[in-house]
Design an enzyme around this catalytic site. Structure first.
Site, PDB file in Angstrom:
ATOM      1  CG  HIS A 285      -1.846   1.190   1.342  1.00 56.57           C
ATOM      2  ND1 HIS A 285      -3.053   1.403   0.488  1.00 56.57           N
ATOM      3  CD2 HIS A 285      -1.664   2.351   1.995  1.00 56.57           C
ATOM      4  CE1 HIS A 285      -3.583   2.535   0.888  1.00 56.57           C
ATOM      5  NE2 HIS A 285      -2.875   3.121   1.518  1.00 56.57           N
TER       6      HIS A 285
ATOM      7  NE  ARG B 193      31.601  -1.818 -19.919  1.00 59.34           N
ATOM      8  CZ  ARG B 193      31.458  -0.648 -19.954  1.00 59.34           C
ATOM      9  NH1 ARG B 193      30.749  -0.182 -19.307  1.00 59.34           N
ATOM     10  NH2 ARG B 193      32.413   0.211 -20.743  1.00 59.34           N
TER      11      ARG B 193
ATOM     12  NE  ARG C 204      32.769  -6.896 -22.470  1.00 59.42           N
ATOM     13  CZ  ARG C 204      33.304  -5.716 -22.052  1.00 59.42           C
ATOM     14  NH1 ARG C 204      33.988  -4.827 -22.731  1.00 59.42           N
ATOM     15  NH2 ARG C 204      33.323  -5.549 -20.837  1.00 59.42           N
TER      16      ARG C 204
ATOM     17  CD  GLU D 149      38.805  -5.882 -26.515  1.00 61.53           C
ATOM     18  OE1 GLU D 149      38.381  -5.095 -25.951  1.00 61.53           O
ATOM     19  OE2 GLU D 149      38.084  -6.954 -26.919  1.00 61.53           O
TER      20      GLU D 149
ATOM     21  N   GLY E 199      36.523  -1.590 -29.483  1.00 63.82           N
ATOM     22  CA  GLY E 199      36.640  -1.100 -28.199  1.00 63.82           C
ATOM     23  C   GLY E 199      37.725   0.195 -28.038  1.00 63.82           C
ATOM     24  CB  SER E 200      37.880   3.655 -28.629  1.00 63.50           C
ATOM     25  OG  SER E 200      36.967   3.861 -27.239  1.00 63.50           O
ATOM     26  CG  ASN E 201      38.481   3.096 -22.909  1.00 66.83           C
ATOM     27  OD1 ASN E 201      38.766   3.995 -23.358  1.00 66.83           O
ATOM     28  ND2 ASN E 201      37.721   2.718 -21.889  1.00 66.83           N
ATOM     29  CG  ASP E 202      41.306  -3.313 -23.973  1.00 66.89           C
ATOM     30  OD1 ASP E 202      41.901  -2.874 -22.944  1.00 66.89           O
ATOM     31  OD2 ASP E 202      40.366  -4.114 -23.514  1.00 66.89           O
TER      32      ASP E 202
ATOM     33  CB  CYS F  32      31.641   0.318 -26.693  1.00 60.62           C
ATOM     34  SG  CYS F  32      30.566  -0.762 -27.826  1.00 60.62           S
TER      35      CYS F  32
END
Length: 798
Positions: free
Chosen positions: A414, A504, A572, A674, A695-698, A745
């Protein structure tokens, strides 16, 4: 006409029998033939109510009592309500009315004097903007003519409960215009079974593709009162319609108490008894029963052509399921779905309580500890009520406060229903809020972090902004989301998007599963006694430990896939590093120690290796369950950190061995780009995989030779570096040459308009953003596409 049987009642009879009874009659006549079970019954009419007032000459007296109500502070609400109820209870029902009730009762019961439920139904009840939920009284397990007549009169009196009076005042109804109908319905012995409620719409976000069912052992009043935390089940409508397994989420509640009927010698009509431990750890419904109720809820929604709020019960003697009530959902149906108000906490503090979030607001205020509504003194919109549980008696107070926090209660209690209707943020089912928060303490309550609400000590900064999605134009380049937390999925589905470019899995494993998969497959190899005990405790309700991993992971993935269905969602496969895997429960016994985990035993290399392939099989089983059993074929799979062509072929083969064969049932398998080898051999990788995601970071760290976790080297890490961008350009060109889909990404396209321009110029197919960066990212893509058209740009910018 004083009485109407359900067989003669339809939805057009609201003026005569109220919304609740009109709905019951409508369903009994229209949906029973479709398999929906509704207990039979009859209802007293509004004519009977007006005659009752006239015969006792109390209509004018009631109006005089109500004229004395303090409509500013409502300081005399309790006194006014008590006087009105007392006036009705002292009045007598005519012989003709009493005989009509008794005759209908005997006909309904076949002269067996069986137990019935006696429910109040106001003639203004269940209108589109007013549910009247919990405002009037219901009496259960009423048996015999005398008890029934008394219960009918008590229902009449409940038209003037304090909460009902205040509710009508707030909604602008004139008290003298409202009549009370009483529904008398064959009793479902849920005291020996279970009962609950359901919404044909997700009650927090308004997401329309799921049904939420909640349930407890015994009578459903424990859900309404929020006395205990119920079981919760999310049912996905498209899976129901397609004949697939539809249950995408199951949450086991504590169900510590079971409400049953009291013995005749008892003064009270019901008793709350302790639930046996084995039943606390057992779901109140089987999967088959959840599916049945889901189908019924869907039929009810389709019949009324609007989202509905239902009540259900299971008879413990016959094991039959019933729908005992249905009313229109009143919170979301009138909202503008294009307008989104977003709250964001700018910094986090010490958490002193957490529970089920109701709404999505953030509120800073003073905690006010209350044992009952009678304890309330000076309350303002800066007051946040903290109490054990909220019942309908609290309703008149709730419009005066800024927030509600309770120890007990679920999303369908409620407290939760009224908080949504009033637009007041609430966190229910915290367990220990009254102990962990001090009276008068300044607190920040946040319902803006998904389904879990958090109470922080002190005043924390936050921002509020209103976004109109209707004015956002989607670019030709697809704009997708990067997601990890299933709790946010339904709400985020309303954002402009083309699906999920990166789901992820790691977050779900860390927060929902918690256990290393190999510790489940090879439990005997877990050395530490405390760790073994923790694993045993988490998996105790499962036939085997592997089933726990598959169930928990599949629920998390399915929730996100369902939220965005039928748009594509790319999950992934797990990409923990060895040091991260080791932090999972039991992980230390199965992970090697590495000097540089970033470049070590991670990604694709794990999936076919003896050290992890049995754990990987559990990941595959969870994904297969989502795609095959639940029918969420919008889910696609992505392989991370795939170093060589041979490794790619191995992983695709292992996926097929585990029931995830590329091309079968529309399955597409992507890989991350990556590693420089992915770029150099992109044409060869395109023969193995259906798509690429950069995967632009790796890729940046491996192109520039920088450990992105290094604080010392962090200043050199730059996705905008020419070398990194040239690698991206090469990958896109290769993908275009083989007609392979390719996306990216990362944060850079939202942070830097020039980076988005670069990707648009290169002709990338999609860009995926974190939720807080999505709208800025869409704006940057739109600017890039407009500039490209304006200046006739094409091809690489490098």
């Amino acid at each position: 006409m004083l009485i109407k049987k359900f067989t003669h009642i339809g939805i057009s009879d609201i003026a005569s029998v109220g919304g609740k009874n009109a709905s019951l009659g409508e369903m009994y006549n229209q949906l029973t033939s479709k398999g929906v079970s509704i207990p039979n019954g009859f209802a007293t009419t509004s004519i009977a109510f007006w005659k009752f007032l006239k015969e006792n000459d109390i209509q004018e007296a009631l109006e005089n009592i109500m004229s004395g109500l303090d409509r500013i502070e409502y300081s005399n609400l309790a006194l006014i309500g008590e006087r009105a109820r007392s006036l009705i209870l002292k009045s007598e029902m005519s012989t003709a009315f009493s005989q009509a009730i008794i005759s209908s009762y005997n006909y309904l019961c076949d002269d067996n004097q069986v137990a019935v439920a006696v429910r109040s139904s106001a003639t203004a009840e269940d209108l589109p903007d007013a549910s009247f939920a919990g405002q009037h009284d219901t009496f259960l397990n009423i048996k015999g003519e005398t008890a029934l007549l008394q219960a009918v009169k008590q229902c009449f009196a409940s038209l003037y409960t304090n909460r009902a009076i205040k509710y009508r005042e707030d909604k602008g109804f004139l008290h003298k215009d409202i009549a009370l109908s009483v529904g008398v319905q064959l009793m479902v012995r849920s005291d020996k079974g279970c009962s609950g409620v359901g919404f044909t719409i997700e009650p927090e976000s308004g997401f329309e593709n799921v049904i939420l069912l909640s349930g407890v052992w015994g009578l459903g009043e424990n859900i309404v009162q929020g006395t205990i935390n119920p079981d919760e089940f999310y049912v996905f409508k498209p899976s129901l319609l397609n004949g697939k397994y539809p249950i995408i989420q199951k949450k086991l509640g504590d169900k510590r108490l079971t409400m049953i009927y009291a013995a005749e010698a008892e003064k009270a009509t019901t008793l709350n008894i302790d639930t046996h431990q084995d039943k606390q750890e057992q779901y109140v419904l089987s999967d088959e029963e959840i599916t049945t109720l889901g189908n019924w809820a869907l039929l009810i929604e389709q019949h009324y052509k609007k989202p509905m709020d239902i009540e259900w019960a299971k008879d413990g003697l016959t094991n039959e399921l019933f729908i005992t009530q249905a009313r229109p959902e009143t919170v979301h149906q009138n909202k503008n779905k294009h307008i989104h108000v977003e709250y964001q906490l700018l910094e986090k503090g010490k958490v002193c309580a957490q529970g089920n979030a109701v709404g999505s607001k953030i509120k800073v205020g003073q905690g006010v500890l209350l044992n009952s509504p009678n304890d309330a003194k000076e309350l303002t919109l800066d007051s946040i009520i903290i109490t054990d549980t909220i019942t309908p008696d609290w309703d008149p107070l709730l419009k005066k406060v800024g927030g509600i926090i309770t120890n007990k209660g679920g999303r369908t209690s409620h407290a939760a229903i009224v908080a949504r209707e009033l637009g007041v943020p609430a966190i229910v089912g915290c367990g220990n809020a009254t102990e962990s928060i001090m009276n008068g303490e300044t607190i920040t309550m946040s319902c803006a972090q998904g389904k879990t609400g958090y109470v922080y000590k002190g005043k924390l900064p936050f921002e509020k902004k209103e976004i109109d999605f209707s004015g956002i134009q989607m670019p030709r380049t697809e704009a997708k989301l990067i997601l990890a937390d299933p709790e946010n999925a339904f709400q985020l589905s309303f954002y402009p998007n083309n699906g999920v470019g990166l789901l992820r899995m790691e977050f779900i494993i860390t927060h929902k599963v918690k256990i290393h998969p190999m510790a489940l497959v090879k439990f005997d190899a877990v050395k530490d006694a405390d760790t073994r005990k923790e694993i045993e405790n988490l998996t105790k309700n499962y036939a085997n430990k592997s089933a726990y991993f598959i169930d928990q992971l599949s629920q998390g993935i399915a929730t996100i896939a369902a939220a965005f269905y039928p748009k594509e969602v790319i999950v992934r496969l797990s990409d923990f590093k060895t040091n991260e895997y080791a932090n999972l429960i039991g992980g230390a016994d199965f992970e090697p120690s590495e000097e540089n985990p970033m470049l070590g035993f991670r990604g694709a290399s794990r999936y076919y290796n003896e050290l992890y392939k049995d754990g990987f099989a559990l990941e595959c089983a969870a994904i297969k369950r989502v795609r095959e059993d639940m029918g969420l074929t919008n889910l696609k799979v992505m392989v991370p950190f795939c170093r060589t062509i041979k490794e790619g072929e191995k992983v695709v083969s292992v996926l097929a061995e585990n029931g995830l064969k590329r091309g079968e049932n529309g399955l597409e398998i992507y890989t991350m780009v990556e590693i420089p080898s992915n770029v150099i051999l992109a044409r060869e990788f395109s023969q193995i995989f259906d798509g690429f995601s950069i995967g632009s970071n790796d890729l940046t760290q491996l192109t520039l030779g920088i450990d992105r976790d290094s604080e010392i080297m962090g200043q050199l890490f730059d996705e905008n570096d020419l070398a990194s961008k040239r690698m991206i350009s090469m990958a896109i060109k290769s993908a275009k040459s083989t007609k392979t889909k390719i996306g990216l990404c990362g944060q850079a396209p939202s942070d830097f308009p020039e980076f988005a321009q670069f990707l648009v110029d290169e002709g990338i197919d999609s860009i995926s953003f974190n939720p807080d960066a999505l709208l800025q990212g869409i704006e940057n893509i739109n600017k890039g596409e407009k500039k490209r058209i304006t200046f006739g740009l094409a091809g690489s910018s490098n």
